[in-house]
Design a protein around this motif. Structure first.
Motif, short mmCIF file in Angstrom:
data_model
loop_
_atom_site.label_atom_id
_atom_site.label_comp_id
_atom_site.label_asym_id
_atom_site.label_seq_id
_atom_site.Cartn_x
_atom_site.Cartn_y
_atom_site.Cartn_z
N ASP A 132 0.79 -1.22 -0.07
CA ASP A 132 0.12 0.02 -0.06
C ASP A 132 0.78 1.35 0.10
O ASP A 132 0.29 2.28 -0.10
N GLY A 133 2.11 0.95 0.06
CA GLY A 133 3.02 2.06 0.04
C GLY A 133 3.86 2.44 1.14
O GLY A 133 4.30 3.54 1.23
N LEU A 134 4.01 1.51 2.06
CA LEU A 134 5.01 1.86 3.24
C LEU A 134 6.34 1.42 3.05
O LEU A 134 6.50 0.30 2.29
N THR A 135 7.47 2.07 3.45
CA THR A 135 8.72 1.30 3.41
C THR A 135 9.07 1.83 4.72
O THR A 135 8.85 2.62 5.57
N ILE A 136 10.31 0.90 5.28
CA ILE A 136 10.64 1.24 6.68
C ILE A 136 12.17 1.23 6.12
O ILE A 136 12.92 0.72 5.48
N ILE A 137 12.97 2.28 7.03
CA ILE A 137 14.55 2.45 7.02
C ILE A 137 15.06 2.36 8.19
O ILE A 137 14.59 3.07 9.32
N ALA A 138 15.73 1.30 8.43
CA ALA A 138 16.14 0.93 9.77
C ALA A 138 17.70 1.45 9.65
O ALA A 138 18.49 1.28 8.57
N VAL A 139 18.04 2.33 10.74
CA VAL A 139 19.37 2.84 11.01
C VAL A 139 20.06 2.17 12.13
O VAL A 139 19.66 2.18 13.35
N ALA A 140 20.90 1.37 12.03
CA ALA A 140 21.60 0.69 12.85
C ALA A 140 22.90 1.19 13.53
O ALA A 140 23.67 1.99 13.02
N LEU A 141 22.90 1.12 14.98
CA LEU A 141 24.06 2.09 15.88
C LEU A 141 25.02 0.96 16.66
O LEU A 141 24.42 0.00 16.87
N GLN A 142 26.04 1.37 16.99
CA GLN A 142 26.75 0.85 17.99
C GLN A 142 27.02 -0.72 17.80
O GLN A 142 26.82 -1.61 18.51
N CYS A 143 27.50 -0.96 16.44
CA CYS A 143 27.83 -2.35 16.24
C CYS A 143 28.89 -2.35 14.91
O CYS A 143 29.29 -1.55 14.65
N ASN A 144 29.29 -3.79 14.81
CA ASN A 144 30.37 -4.07 13.69
C ASN A 144 29.55 -4.46 12.48
O ASN A 144 28.24 -5.04 12.83
N GLU A 145 30.04 -4.55 11.43
CA GLU A 145 29.63 -5.09 10.16
C GLU A 145 28.95 -6.51 10.39
O GLU A 145 27.87 -6.82 9.88
N LEU A 146 29.67 -7.28 10.73
CA LEU A 146 29.13 -8.77 11.02
C LEU A 146 28.20 -9.01 11.90
O LEU A 146 27.03 -9.68 11.29
N GLU A 147 28.00 -8.39 13.07
CA GLU A 147 26.77 -8.65 14.05
C GLU A 147 25.82 -7.73 13.52
O GLU A 147 24.54 -8.28 13.50
N TRP A 148 25.93 -6.74 12.53
CA TRP A 148 24.63 -5.95 11.87
C TRP A 148 24.36 -6.90 10.76
O TRP A 148 22.97 -7.24 10.75
#
Length: 318
Positions: free
Chosen positions: A239-255
């Motif tokens: 219906d036109g929703l998008t979600i934008i997740a902003v990851a904090l305090q992490c390294n590449e692998l755990e993210w």
């Protein structure tokens, strides 16, 4: 210290239990006496061009200028609160060990009343010393833990002299930045790196409704909230929703591992230097903002069914 950057103003050696500093300041400022081996924040002084004495025993007694006397009143209030909180925690622990939930609730209720009383006393002191450097400094040092309405209310108590100090000006700047993310305003644009090595810019993401949410991959409540975001996305994506997740305090692998485990298929990136979370005042996680198609802020930090309901309203009741 008040600028957010630590600096060493002076050093002295302790000789036979005594030490001495000399110097002058152009304007009042807060400094901390500490030792090279100390693990705590140190003893706060409001520096003025006057004589100081610091007597360190079982308690710390500081005598200085008029501003130090004011700071001592606020410090005494804080110390009283700390002692009362410890006492309440000990009483709560005993009640819990006894299995007496009614007693525990009564202790908590009594402490909550005490907190309200302490807030009243604190506000009374701010009113009493509203046009001083100390009042502005204390509001500044506590403002990151309170909401905008309270910050503005406390700032409104300050006199013109207090507002003109460095802490006063810092509060004004903070309020102006905070107001940029109020409901009705356009969300500040940002760009962040994605997991595939590309970049994502908020203004370039097109959708009728956008949920921008901040999360920490190692934080369990954030991982649990991802389940709700997955349900939300599946229900309204068409219906036109998008979600934008902003990851904090992490390294590449755990993210990347967390995204894979939680089924994150929507837009996602990492705030590597923390600038995005600072601009958006994302003090705790999970934290989100709901935006319309023009990136105007519709709501802040709605969770669960409240967020689903608001998204449904934006997408014409679907």
């Amino acid at each position: 210290f008040e600028t957010g950057l630590l600096d060493t103003l002076a050093m002295a050696q302790i000789r036979q239990g005594h030490f001495e500093f000399t110097g002058s300041v152009e304007a009042p400022q807060v400094a901390y006496i500490t030792s090279l081996t100390a693990n705590d924040a140190g003893i706060p002084l409001v520096l003025e061009n006057t004589d100081f004495t610091v007597d360190i025993g079982t308690t710390v007694k500081i005598k200085g200028g008029p501003l130090q006397d004011i700071m001592n009143e606020f410090t005494a209030l804080s110390e009283e609160l700390i002692l009362k909180e410890r006492e309440a925690q000990q009483q709560m622990l005993v009640a819990q060990q006894e299995g007496n939930s009614m007693k525990a609730q009564a202790i908590q209720s009594q402490f909550n009343k005490y907190l309200l009383e302490m807030q009243t006393r604190h506000t009374a002191l701010l009113n009493k010393y509203s046009d001083t450097y100390v009042a502005a400094y204390l509001i500044m040092t506590n403002m990151t833990g309170v909401d905008l309405a309270q910050i503005k209310a406390e700032y409104g108590l300050l006199g013109e002299n207090a507002k003109a100090t460095l802490p006063g000006r810092t509060i004004a700047t903070y309020i102006a930045a905070y107001e940029k993310i109020a409901v009705g305003n356009e969300a500040p644009d940002f760009t962040m790196g994605t997991a595939d090595g590309l970049t994502l810019t908020l203004s370039e993401v097109k959708a009728k409704a956008k949920v921008v949410y901040f999360w920490v991959p190692a934080h369990q409540p954030c991982r649990q909230e991802n389940v709700n975001y997955l349900k939300l996305y599946k229900r309204f994506e068409k219906d036109g929703l998008t979600i934008i997740a902003v990851a904090l305090q992490c390294n590449e692998l755990e993210w990347k591992k967390a995204m894979s485990e939680d089924g994150i298929v929507w837009e996602s990136g990492m705030d590597r230097d923390g600038n995005i979370s600072r601009v958006y005042f994302a003090k705790t996680v999970p934290y989100n903002l709901l935006l319309d198609e023009n990136n105007n802020i519709v709501a802040i930090n709605l969770q669960g069914s409240a967020l689903q309901k608001k998204v449904a309203e934006m997408l014409k009741g679907k």
